[in-house]
Scaffold this active site. Sequence first.
Site, PDB file in Angstrom:
ATOM      1  N   GLY A 159     -13.761   5.242   3.715  1.00  0.00           N
ATOM      2  CA  GLY A 159     -12.899   6.346   4.164  1.00  0.00           C
ATOM      3  C   GLY A 159     -11.500   5.795   4.368  1.00  0.00           C
ATOM      4  O   GLY A 159     -11.142   4.753   3.813  1.00  0.00           O
ATOM      5  N   ARG A 241     -18.917   1.739  14.236  1.00  0.00           N
ATOM      6  CA  ARG A 241     -19.632   2.125  15.443  1.00  0.00           C
ATOM      7  C   ARG A 241     -20.797   1.169  15.667  1.00  0.00           C
ATOM      8  O   ARG A 241     -21.496   0.778  14.713  1.00  0.00           O
ATOM      9  CB  ARG A 241     -20.164   3.560  15.328  1.00  0.00           C
ATOM     10  CG  ARG A 241     -19.124   4.634  15.585  1.00  0.00           C
ATOM     11  CD  ARG A 241     -18.627   4.601  17.035  1.00  0.00           C
ATOM     12  NE  ARG A 241     -17.678   5.649  17.360  1.00  0.00           N
ATOM     13  CZ  ARG A 241     -16.348   5.497  17.440  1.00  0.00           C
ATOM     14  NH1 ARG A 241     -15.792   4.332  17.183  1.00  0.00           N
ATOM     15  NH2 ARG A 241     -15.574   6.509  17.784  1.00  0.00           N
ATOM     16  N   ASP A 265     -16.276  -5.339  17.051  1.00  0.00           N
ATOM     17  CA  ASP A 265     -15.358  -4.675  17.978  1.00  0.00           C
ATOM     18  C   ASP A 265     -16.071  -3.504  18.646  1.00  0.00           C
ATOM     19  O   ASP A 265     -15.566  -2.920  19.592  1.00  0.00           O
ATOM     20  CB  ASP A 265     -14.110  -4.173  17.237  1.00  0.00           C
ATOM     21  CG  ASP A 265     -13.115  -3.517  18.191  1.00  0.00           C
ATOM     22  OD1 ASP A 265     -12.861  -4.103  19.265  1.00  0.00           O
ATOM     23  OD2 ASP A 265     -12.621  -2.413  17.890  1.00  0.00           O
ATOM     24  N   HIS A 289     -14.035  -3.124  21.979  1.00  0.00           N
ATOM     25  CA  HIS A 289     -13.667  -1.841  21.335  1.00  0.00           C
ATOM     26  C   HIS A 289     -12.164  -1.592  21.478  1.00  0.00           C
ATOM     27  O   HIS A 289     -11.740  -0.655  22.157  1.00  0.00           O
ATOM     28  CB  HIS A 289     -14.483  -0.680  21.943  1.00  0.00           C
ATOM     29  CG  HIS A 289     -14.454   0.549  21.062  1.00  0.00           C
ATOM     30  ND1 HIS A 289     -15.488   1.461  21.018  1.00  0.00           N
ATOM     31  CD2 HIS A 289     -13.532   1.023  20.188  1.00  0.00           C
ATOM     32  CE1 HIS A 289     -15.197   2.432  20.170  1.00  0.00           C
ATOM     33  NE2 HIS A 289     -14.005   2.175  19.659  1.00  0.00           N
ATOM     34  N   SER A 292      -8.111   0.617  18.226  1.00  0.00           N
ATOM     35  CA  SER A 292      -6.936   1.507  18.243  1.00  0.00           C
ATOM     36  C   SER A 292      -6.003   1.197  19.408  1.00  0.00           C
ATOM     37  O   SER A 292      -5.139   2.005  19.741  1.00  0.00           O
ATOM     38  CB  SER A 292      -7.386   2.972  18.302  1.00  0.00           C
ATOM     39  OG  SER A 292      -7.975   3.255  19.556  1.00  0.00           O
TER      40      SER A 292
HETATM   41  C1  DGY Z   1     -11.892   6.312  17.855  1.00  0.00           C
HETATM   42  O1  DGY Z   1     -10.797   6.908  17.883  1.00  0.00           O
HETATM   43  O2  DGY Z   1     -12.955   6.885  17.604  1.00  0.00           O
HETATM   44  C2  DGY Z   1     -11.861   4.861  18.148  1.00  0.00           C
HETATM   45  O3  DGY Z   1     -13.100   4.273  18.069  1.00  0.00           O
HETATM   46  C3  DGY Z   1     -11.235   4.600  19.510  1.00  0.00           C
HETATM   47  O4  DGY Z   1     -10.797   3.306  19.540  1.00  0.00           O
END
Ligand code: DGY
Length: 325
Positions: A159, A241, A265, A289, A292
């Site tokens: 993706g 995930r 992560d 995690h 982002s």
């Molecule tokens: C998300 O936006 O789903 C990310 O995993 C957050 O870091």
Amino acid sequence: MADCKVYVTRRIPKPGTELLSKHFEIDSYDSDEAIPHQVLVEAMKKKRYDALYCMLTDTIDSEVLEAAGSQLKIVATMSVGYEHIDLHECATRNILVANTPGVSTDSVAELTVALLLLTSRRIAEGVEAVRNGEWGDWKPHWLCGTELTGSTLGIYGLGRIGFNVGRRLKPFGFSKIYYTDVHEVSYAKDIDAEFTDFEGLIKNCDFICVCCNLTPQTRHMFNAETFKKMKNNAILVNTGRGGVIQHDDLLEALKNGDIAAAGLDVTEPEPLDKDHPLVHQKNCVILPHMGSNTWDSRNAMAEIAARNCVAAITNQTPEGNVLTS
Ligand code: DGY
């Protein structure tokens, strides 16, 4: 519209609050920690909210939706992932669900590359060795890792994020890039990536980056059976995930040498306890995690989730519309 109300489940970055405050009366859980489920349920009963602005740590189930009432128009999550939201319940109740696609693509792709290098070159072990005073004279065999150049890369999930991982990694000079997804994608040619099935991916790749969502199809795809089929020198990196990997099986595979190393992560569960054996496994690097975690991504995520709430009360389609039919 001035009468519209939103409930926000956390303190959020300023661009989100600024936009929301122009359109909504805002109530929020005034904390940096996740709201306990029952507190959210009770909060939703107090006022008739038009929008629920949530995080990926909030389980949005029938109990929350029932408490919210039939006027609720949208569940807007400040995340790309939306597996914490009961989509079926939302659809049945005619509630929109929206996420924040796209904005964290670069930050997560960058961190995936970092984690791959961290793991393949044993960087965390090196840092630890210096801290522990283990850095002695130069040794031919000490802390040797694996080069990316000339090896095979596999991307599980091509993706937005998977593609951008491939785009960043291509200049390293892999001999081949493979990908697996539900179907072939035309843009794969831009990174010279070849489509393969899951078996092909796990058998042929020296490095595998998991960049997919968690779905019933991807859940625990990396398990004992998979690890046995992977190359012994393989390095597995997961920024998708945690649930894509069976973690007890991963621990065994790392211990008995079915695969060489892992960089994670995302884990199952999250957070992973500091005493979890994987945390202390030398050939496993675990981050909390933080894919982002850049100011750019978080500000943009906060603003898009707010825009999605505004879209719902102005009869527009949110940009991260998850329920398309
Ligand atoms: C998300 O936006 O789903 C990310 O995993 C957050 O870091």
